[in-house]
Scaffold this motif. Structure first.
Motif, PDB file in Angstrom:
ATOM      1  N   ASN A  83      80.195 -71.396 -42.111  1.00  0.00           N
ATOM      2  CA  ASN A  83      78.846 -70.926 -41.816  1.00  0.00           C
ATOM      3  C   ASN A  83      78.144 -71.860 -40.827  1.00  0.00           C
ATOM      4  O   ASN A  83      77.478 -71.417 -39.887  1.00  0.00           O
ATOM      5  CB  ASN A  83      78.040 -70.838 -43.109  1.00  0.00           C
ATOM      6  N   SER A 120      83.303 -66.061 -33.257  1.00  0.00           N
ATOM      7  CA  SER A 120      82.145 -66.902 -33.571  1.00  0.00           C
ATOM      8  C   SER A 120      81.533 -66.460 -34.894  1.00  0.00           C
ATOM      9  O   SER A 120      80.668 -67.132 -35.443  1.00  0.00           O
ATOM     10  CB  SER A 120      81.094 -66.826 -32.455  1.00  0.00           C
ATOM     11  N   ASP A 121      82.009 -65.310 -35.389  1.00  0.00           N
ATOM     12  CA  ASP A 121      81.503 -64.746 -36.642  1.00  0.00           C
ATOM     13  C   ASP A 121      81.961 -65.596 -37.826  1.00  0.00           C
ATOM     14  O   ASP A 121      83.120 -65.998 -37.920  1.00  0.00           O
ATOM     15  CB  ASP A 121      82.012 -63.310 -36.808  1.00  0.00           C
ATOM     16  N   LYS A 122      81.059 -65.837 -38.737  1.00  0.00           N
ATOM     17  CA  LYS A 122      81.347 -66.702 -39.890  1.00  0.00           C
ATOM     18  C   LYS A 122      82.503 -66.191 -40.731  1.00  0.00           C
ATOM     19  O   LYS A 122      83.382 -66.955 -41.161  1.00  0.00           O
ATOM     20  CB  LYS A 122      80.082 -66.843 -40.740  1.00  0.00           C
ATOM     21  N   ALA A 141      82.096 -68.824 -27.963  1.00  0.00           N
ATOM     22  CA  ALA A 141      83.073 -68.400 -28.956  1.00  0.00           C
ATOM     23  C   ALA A 141      84.408 -69.023 -28.567  1.00  0.00           C
ATOM     24  O   ALA A 141      84.590 -69.479 -27.434  1.00  0.00           O
ATOM     25  CB  ALA A 141      83.177 -66.880 -29.002  1.00  0.00           C
ATOM     26  N   SER A 193      79.724 -71.443 -37.367  1.00  0.00           N
ATOM     27  CA  SER A 193      79.278 -70.178 -36.789  1.00  0.00           C
ATOM     28  C   SER A 193      77.866 -70.298 -36.223  1.00  0.00           C
ATOM     29  O   SER A 193      77.576 -69.817 -35.117  1.00  0.00           O
ATOM     30  CB  SER A 193      79.319 -69.073 -37.846  1.00  0.00           C
ATOM     31  N   LYS A 194      76.974 -70.958 -36.965  1.00  0.00           N
ATOM     32  CA  LYS A 194      75.600 -71.144 -36.493  1.00  0.00           C
ATOM     33  C   LYS A 194      75.575 -71.938 -35.194  1.00  0.00           C
ATOM     34  O   LYS A 194      74.831 -71.620 -34.267  1.00  0.00           O
ATOM     35  CB  LYS A 194      74.775 -71.870 -37.566  1.00  0.00           C
ATOM     36  N   ILE A 234      85.837 -66.834 -39.032  1.00  0.00           N
ATOM     37  CA  ILE A 234      86.137 -68.268 -39.058  1.00  0.00           C
ATOM     38  C   ILE A 234      86.629 -68.668 -40.447  1.00  0.00           C
ATOM     39  O   ILE A 234      87.633 -69.375 -40.591  1.00  0.00           O
ATOM     40  CB  ILE A 234      84.883 -69.088 -38.674  1.00  0.00           C
ATOM     41  N   ASN A 246      76.933 -69.771 -32.251  1.00  0.00           N
ATOM     42  CA  ASN A 246      75.964 -68.758 -31.825  1.00  0.00           C
ATOM     43  C   ASN A 246      74.742 -69.381 -31.154  1.00  0.00           C
ATOM     44  O   ASN A 246      74.179 -68.816 -30.214  1.00  0.00           O
ATOM     45  CB  ASN A 246      75.531 -67.918 -33.031  1.00  0.00           C
TER      46      ASN A 246
END
Length: 365
Positions: free
Chosen positions: A273, A312-314, A285, A276-277, A317, A280
């Motif tokens: 998480n 890049s999506d949690k 990515a 990902s933050k 990942i 973004n």
């Protein structure tokens, strides 16, 4: 008749004990006290130490256990990276008032090419002094600076009069300065290389300069050419304002060693998480995910996987990191987990390099 190449004016600005200084600024009760950012009395690693703590030998990358042995009165402070980023942006805003040729190395240091600056000031030394004074007045922190004809010498010089000082190495002083310099002070010469140089009778820049390029290549490979050049004051690398981020990572050291896969997955989810933050926020990515595992016996293992698409999506990942975690049996209980994303899409973007084409006849330090 060939054109005389411009003599560059490079400033290396390095914030003094940045993380620790931010904490002392925001928490006046910590001023004058030995503090360590990161780590703890039992676990983790020190990210930064205040100058009060450094007097006891506490330094970055030291284990929390060793740090408290060195300084029993040490105060551990949890890092606040959002705050450090905020302060770093304010400092860089000041840099851009002087030149667009700013190359950040990290949150707390950067190179500035002020050969042709926005203030029209021919003195790089006076510009460095003014920049440091503005950082203190507008941000509340002290900075040190090194000023010289290239990035390498400026970097070395910035460490000379720390904290809250600066040192200028003029073109006329370069060779004498480098010859007298202890080999351990050469930026890029680590502990292992320094020990090898000692065994070869190389203790100062003068000793290094006495060795032929063939000798240095024979003992240090391709790095030998680098050492041959820098001791002669040769460093043609430009200040690159468009430095491309190569990777982005986050890791956590746990208060207790983890042996339960359920607990590991919970922590891995949190780290995913966080990564990902950051991705973004930076609007990037990546295709390659690496999982870092440090065991209770301090052995380190890295497992990587390259995908056919950018992520890049949690959730993606986390799932990829989970696959790597279960890729093979763990060797021991785990004290640290980390995720890094590399092979970023920024590397496919065209980088525009700004080059100075004017001839500078006087250095004007």
């Amino acid at each position: 008749m060939s054109e005389i190449p411009p003599v560059r004016k490079i400033i290396h600005v390095d914030m003094d004990a940045f993380y620790a200084s931010v904490e002392q600024m925001d928490h006046p009760e910590l001023k004058g006290k030995p503090i360590a950012v990161g780590g703890s009395e039992k676990r983790g690693v020190v990210s930064a130490a205040s100058y009060e703590a450094r007097k006891f030998g506490v330094k970055s990358a030291m284990s929390g256990i060793q740090a408290i042995r060195n300084c029993p009165e040490l105060i551990f402070v949890k890092p606040r990276f959002d705050r450090y980023h905020e302060i770093s942006k304010k400092i860089r805003t000041i840099f851009y008032d002087y030149t667009d040729l700013v190359e950040p190395l990290s949150l707390d240091e950067a190179y500035l090419d002020v050969t042709n600056n926005k203030k029209g000031n021919p003195s790089a030394s006076l510009l460095a002094k003014e920049i440091r004074e503005r950082i203190l007045k507008e941000v509340g922190l002290t900075a040190s600076a090194g000023i010289s004809i290239n990035k390498f010498i400026a970097k070395v010089a910035s460490d000379y009069n720390k904290p809250n000082g600066q040192k200028t190495i003029t073109p006329e002083e370069v060779h004498e300065f480098l010859e007298k310099l202890d080999i351990r002070k050469f930026y890029g010469v680590g502990k292992v290389t320094a020990e090898k140089m000692y065994q070869l009778g190389i203790f100062t820049g003068k000793d290094l300069k006495s060795k032929s390029i063939e000798y240095l290549e024979a003992h240090f490979g391709k790095s030998g050419i680098h050492y041959y050049n820098i001791v002669r004051g040769i460093d043609k690398s430009e200040v690159k304002p468009n430095r491309v981020r190569k990777s982005l990572a986050a890791e956590h050291t746990f208060n207790e060693n983890l042996s339960s896969e359920i607990f590991m997955l919970e922590r891995l989810d949190q780290i995913a998480n966080e990564v990902s933050k950051r991705l973004n926020k930076s609007k990037v990515a990546g295709k390659t995910l690496s999982l870092k595992i440090k065991y209770s016996d301090f052995t380190l293992q890295t497992r990587s996987k390259t995908l056919h698409y950018y992520i890049s999506d949690k959730s993606l990942i986390f799932e990829t990191a989970k696959d790597l975690l279960f890729q093979e049996k763990l060797n021991n209980s785990v004290r640290l987990l980390g995720i890094s994303i590399s092979n970023l899409n920024t590397e496919t973007k065209k980088i525009l390099e700004q080059k100075s084409i004017s001839v500078q006849l006087k250095f004007g330090f």
